[in-house]
Scaffold this motif. Sequence first.
Motif, PDB file in Angstrom:
ATOM      1  N   ILE A 443       0.819  -1.219   0.000  1.00 13.91           N
ATOM      2  CA  ILE A 443       0.000   0.000   0.000  1.00 13.91           C
ATOM      3  C   ILE A 443       0.850   1.266   0.000  1.00 13.91           C
ATOM      4  CG2 ILE A 443      -1.917  -1.163   1.149  1.00 13.91           C
ATOM      5  CD1 ILE A 443      -1.108   0.209   3.731  1.00 13.91           C
ATOM      6  N   ASN A 444       2.118   1.158   0.357  1.00 12.82           N
ATOM      7  CA  ASN A 444       2.994   2.339   0.370  1.00 12.82           C
ATOM      8  C   ASN A 444       3.516   2.695  -1.020  1.00 12.82           C
ATOM      9  OD1 ASN A 444       2.863   2.687   3.236  1.00 12.82           O
ATOM     10  ND2 ASN A 444       4.304   0.980   3.459  1.00 12.82           N
ATOM     11  N   HIS A 445       3.473   1.748  -1.940  1.00 14.59           N
ATOM     12  CA  HIS A 445       4.036   1.992  -3.265  1.00 14.59           C
ATOM     13  C   HIS A 445       3.035   1.689  -4.389  1.00 14.59           C
ATOM     14  CE1 HIS A 445       7.612   1.349  -0.686  1.00 14.59           C
ATOM     15  NE2 HIS A 445       8.147   2.284  -1.446  1.00 14.59           N
ATOM     16  N   THR A 446       1.781   1.452  -4.037  1.00 16.72           N
ATOM     17  CA  THR A 446       0.767   1.131  -5.039  1.00 16.72           C
ATOM     18  C   THR A 446      -0.370   2.144  -4.970  1.00 16.72           C
ATOM     19  OG1 THR A 446       1.281  -1.216  -4.727  1.00 16.72           O
ATOM     20  CG2 THR A 446      -0.705  -0.679  -5.971  1.00 16.72           C
ATOM     21  N   LYS A 447      -0.735   2.702  -6.106  1.00 14.13           N
ATOM     22  CA  LYS A 447      -1.818   3.672  -6.180  1.00 14.13           C
ATOM     23  C   LYS A 447      -3.131   2.980  -6.535  1.00 14.13           C
ATOM     24  CE  LYS A 447       1.276   7.264  -8.033  1.00 14.13           C
ATOM     25  NZ  LYS A 447       1.517   8.176  -9.198  1.00 14.13           N
ATOM     26  N   ASN A 494       6.019 -16.516  -7.895  1.00 12.16           N
ATOM     27  CA  ASN A 494       4.978 -15.800  -7.163  1.00 12.16           C
ATOM     28  C   ASN A 494       4.353 -14.696  -8.010  1.00 12.16           C
ATOM     29  OD1 ASN A 494       5.219 -17.289  -4.756  1.00 12.16           O
ATOM     30  ND2 ASN A 494       6.957 -16.041  -4.090  1.00 12.16           N
ATOM     31  N   VAL A 495       3.147 -14.283  -7.622  1.00 12.96           N
ATOM     32  CA  VAL A 495       2.380 -13.280  -8.361  1.00 12.96           C
ATOM     33  C   VAL A 495       2.441 -11.965  -7.596  1.00 12.96           C
ATOM     34  CG1 VAL A 495       0.128 -12.690  -9.321  1.00 12.96           C
ATOM     35  CG2 VAL A 495       0.851 -15.090  -9.234  1.00 12.96           C
ATOM     36  N   TYR A 496       2.991 -10.944  -8.240  1.00 16.81           N
ATOM     37  CA  TYR A 496       3.130  -9.624  -7.621  1.00 16.81           C
ATOM     38  C   TYR A 496       2.206  -8.629  -8.331  1.00 16.81           C
ATOM     39  CZ  TYR A 496       7.342 -11.539  -5.447  1.00 16.81           C
ATOM     40  OH  TYR A 496       8.223 -12.318  -4.721  1.00 16.81           O
ATOM     41  N   PHE A 497       1.749  -7.616  -7.575  1.00 15.88           N
ATOM     42  CA  PHE A 497       0.815  -6.629  -8.101  1.00 15.88           C
ATOM     43  C   PHE A 497       1.462  -5.246  -8.063  1.00 15.88           C
ATOM     44  CE2 PHE A 497      -1.581 -10.162  -6.455  1.00 15.88           C
ATOM     45  CZ  PHE A 497      -2.567 -10.367  -7.406  1.00 15.88           C
ATOM     46  N   SER A 498       1.417  -4.555  -9.196  1.00 20.71           N
ATOM     47  CA  SER A 498       2.031  -3.231  -9.265  1.00 20.71           C
ATOM     48  C   SER A 498       1.311  -2.391 -10.311  1.00 20.71           C
ATOM     49  CB  SER A 498       3.522  -3.338  -9.603  1.00 20.71           C
ATOM     50  OG  SER A 498       3.696  -3.972 -10.859  1.00 20.71           O
TER      51      SER A 498
END
Length: 650
Positions: A443-447, A494-498
């Motif tokens: 949450i600190n790096h995702t808008k 692994n699955v990452y979200f960005s």
Amino acid sequence: MRKSILPVFIIASVYTFAQKAADSVKDEKNIEEVIIVASSRTQERIENSPQKIEVLGKEEMTEESSIKPAGIGSILGDISGVQIQQNSAVSGNSNVRIQGLDGRYTQILRDGMVLFDGYSGSLGVLSIPPLDLQQIELIKGSASTLYGGGAIGGLVNIISRKPSERQELTALMNYSTLDESNLNFFASKKYKDAGYTFFAGYTRQRAHDVNKDGFSDIPKIRSLVIHPRLFFYPFQNTVISLGWTGSFDQNKGGDMQVLNHKADSGHQYFEQNKLQRNSFELLYDQKFRDRSRLEFKNSMSNFNRKFTDTDNFLNAHQINYFSELSYVRSYDKMIWVLGTDFQDYQFNPESFEKFHIPKFENNSFGFFVQNTLKLANTIIETGLRNDVTNNYGSFLLPSIAIIYHIDKHWATRGGIGLGYKIPNALAPQTVDYPLENLMPVDINHTKAEKSVGYNLEFNYKKKFDDGNEFFLNQAFFLTEINNPVIAEVQADGNVYFSNQHHPVVSKGFDTYIKSKLDGWELYLGYTYTIAKYKFQTGNQFIPLTAQNRAATTVVKDFEKGWKFGLEGSYTGHQYRMDYTRTPGYIFGAAMISKELDSHFTVVLNCENVLDYRQSRKEELYTGTILKPVFKPLWAPIDGRVLNISLKWKL
């Protein structure tokens, strides 16, 4: 008969009135029940709504309950521009995609309340029996001004049945050639000061390996749904309702030897889900003599899922809270809507192995206002909403929609609206990723994702003196999502979200003709969709999204209670996840029904008449029997299916 090729028999269009498919609607009360919509909040007739709202009414629910009694997935797929995508052959998990966008951009409501999102937003959502429903309302494109975050692609509002002064009793039995058995019951009655509705439904499905590859194409399912509601009428214009919905599901898929209790060292793979959803609701509706209305809604939903596979397990629950207070004031030429709501989402993994997402909470406070201005031939609807969230700041969401009656035959409507979506690693994705591979959102790096949606349509309707009708609809749409949060599989598996720096864009048009000719219901439609990931180099088309889709339908009521229907659709090529192309395919269905007397109706239905299956074109999995990797689904896998149902109605 699967009606996936029908846009809807009840269309949110100018000058159109709700009709029973293949039946002339003569009861004005029934017409009013269908065309008055709740999703606009103004309780206006659907043909006067500046915002395009498509409705599947009570007649569609009644018909679908005899064809697909276990859920609403098929009937939602009836609407043009809507795709019901099955994510997993093993679990049967599906989601609702609108205008080419992922399922996580579709907001699903029950009676105007947000109950399904994130962890609870896929499995079990579409297993709401149509016999329990009054109608389904759908808004394509952004609906966030009135309903908050999540309605970027569109909104599906599932409306429960209400009691009438006539005693209602309906019982239905259904059986299919894939060993699916359904037993549903509905009862309701409105008295002077109180009333009730009661629904109970049970589904039993045996696991089936249709293509004989050793793995189930249809999981073993046991499902029970109970939904009682009490209504109180303390004053003439006051309605208070209390309700509870209990949904209890078990499904198990995988290696057929394991499902048949014959597991050995070479056959171990399975996936099992045990779901329990308890939803409680309170609604208060007060109408005043000055044509104003006060409405309060409150709900709490507790969803628990116990997942187990060959070497992993997860026991987690999610709680959703929703409260809303709204006030509507109507004047001769204007309607005002003022409201505020609170939405809260809490996820908690209680016990697990190989699961990385910790406990988290997302919530929002929202304030909204809407004005509807009625001019001579034009209705203008403007709205503004401000949401304040706990993790992603605030969002200001304006919207405007206009409908203009050109003359007695022609009309046009258009609109623009902003939307947003809070990132959630548990929201439905295009691919059903393994739970152990999902990584939490930073949450600190995702808008948050932000969107703007446009729609424009033209309608022509002509009624003839002999009762025949002709209707033409031409609609255009465009949605752009900025800061899209995309799932990416990294080298560690692994699955990452960005966020991506370029948008997701979906645009296209719907064209369809609907006519009524000497008692025949005829439909011919075509949908063109270009949905792209603009952040990608090379091929930018969103995988598993058909660019071309055409459909036709013929339905006819005959004398002595007979009804017959044929449907056919063409789905053009799609791109797989590796961007190889799938072939296009044709889907057909047929249905015949007979009213035995005033109480009993029997229906014989055939799905996928041509028996088209993805497994005829490719293997459905790679890897080994012990460690299979299942491919994404782009076509039916269950093959030709026949079902017969018997309905008794008082």
